[in-house]
Design a protein around this motif. Sequence first.
Motif, short mmCIF file in Angstrom:
data_model
loop_
_atom_site.label_atom_id
_atom_site.label_comp_id
_atom_site.label_asym_id
_atom_site.label_seq_id
_atom_site.Cartn_x
_atom_site.Cartn_y
_atom_site.Cartn_z
N PRO A 22 0.80 -1.23 0.00
CA PRO A 22 0.00 0.00 0.00
C PRO A 22 0.83 1.28 0.00
O PRO A 22 0.55 2.20 -0.77
N PHE A 23 1.86 1.34 0.88
CA PHE A 23 2.57 2.63 0.89
C PHE A 23 3.57 2.75 -0.25
O PHE A 23 4.01 3.85 -0.59
N ALA A 24 3.91 1.64 -0.93
CA ALA A 24 4.66 1.75 -2.19
C ALA A 24 3.78 2.38 -3.26
O ALA A 24 4.22 3.24 -4.03
N LEU A 25 2.51 1.97 -3.30
CA LEU A 25 1.57 2.57 -4.24
C LEU A 25 1.38 4.06 -3.96
O LEU A 25 1.32 4.88 -4.88
N VAL A 26 1.28 4.41 -2.67
CA VAL A 26 1.11 5.82 -2.29
C VAL A 26 2.32 6.64 -2.74
O VAL A 26 2.17 7.72 -3.33
N LEU A 27 3.53 6.11 -2.49
CA LEU A 27 4.74 6.85 -2.89
C LEU A 27 4.79 7.03 -4.40
O LEU A 27 5.08 8.13 -4.89
N GLY A 28 4.52 5.96 -5.15
CA GLY A 28 4.55 6.05 -6.60
C GLY A 28 3.54 7.05 -7.13
O GLY A 28 3.85 7.84 -8.04
N ALA A 29 2.33 7.03 -6.54
CA ALA A 29 1.29 7.97 -6.98
C ALA A 29 1.68 9.41 -6.66
O ALA A 29 1.51 10.32 -7.50
N GLN A 30 2.23 9.65 -5.47
CA GLN A 30 2.67 11.00 -5.11
C GLN A 30 3.78 11.48 -6.04
O GLN A 30 3.79 12.64 -6.44
N ALA A 31 4.71 10.58 -6.37
CA ALA A 31 5.81 10.96 -7.25
C ALA A 31 5.30 11.33 -8.64
O ALA A 31 5.77 12.31 -9.24
N SER A 32 4.34 10.57 -9.15
CA SER A 32 3.80 10.89 -10.47
C SER A 32 3.06 12.22 -10.46
O SER A 32 3.10 12.97 -11.44
N GLN A 33 2.40 12.53 -9.35
CA GLN A 33 1.69 13.80 -9.25
C GLN A 33 2.64 14.99 -9.13
O GLN A 33 2.25 16.13 -9.38
N LYS A 34 3.91 14.71 -8.73
CA LYS A 34 4.92 15.77 -8.69
C LYS A 34 5.69 15.88 -10.00
O LYS A 34 6.61 16.68 -10.12
N GLY A 35 5.30 15.07 -11.01
CA GLY A 35 5.89 15.19 -12.33
C GLY A 35 6.95 14.16 -12.69
O GLY A 35 7.51 14.20 -13.79
#
Length: 245
Positions: A36-49
């Motif tokens: 779950p928190f790997a998914l969260v990190l990846g999603a946050q990173a994509s939202q930062k570009g």
Amino acid sequence: MTEHNLTLSATVGSTRKNELMRGAKAARPVLLGFVPFALVLGAQASQKGLRVFEVALMTGLNFGGGSEFAAIEIWASPPQVWVIVAMTLLVNSRHLLMGATLAPYLKHLPLKKALPSLFFMCDESWAMGLDDAQRNRDHLGQPRFSLAYYLGLSLCLWLTWIIFTTLGAAIGPVLGDLHTYGFDMAFAAVFLVLLRGMWRGVRAALPWLFSLLTAALFYRLIPGGWYVLAGTSAGLVTAYLWAKS
């Protein structure tokens, strides 16, 4: 090579394989928290570009979730590279202490084996590897550290981290804010379980407590990811002063 040596070599190889598999099996409960928190990190990173391959590169080369969350938290366009580098070094500085505790178990290895072993070290593999050594003592009562068990555990965690942070980066724009699903609670849950397994009394837990209180205070009062740095620094300083007293 004599028949005896062939038999001994086969036995050693079988034992090593069994220990690798034992480590991989021990990793399974932790993997449920990693996802779950790997998914969260990846999603946050994509939202930062960050692009998908950049997320995979970041998480594969810097196997430290705390520093990666902190870096993404303060990521800007253009990124403040030196601030991110300094934050990563400070947050990951706890690995100096963790590596020092593993050094007695790895000192017999050549550098070409010891350094890769330390590269795959994370909070979970370090804690579980040492806990396993304490549980499986030799005939003299000394902790017996199984490098194969540790590597089986570490490799499973590392591969899972890369795969699911990359997946998070790929599907993050579709899912939106994953915090709304409560996935970020997995990060805290995993560390609470590790703390319970390493519990040696209140005195030994004081650096953890000071780190928690400092991080919570900074989180409430100062915007951005500085609470990660503050909590880490407080824990390191407290552990140092406590050891000197």
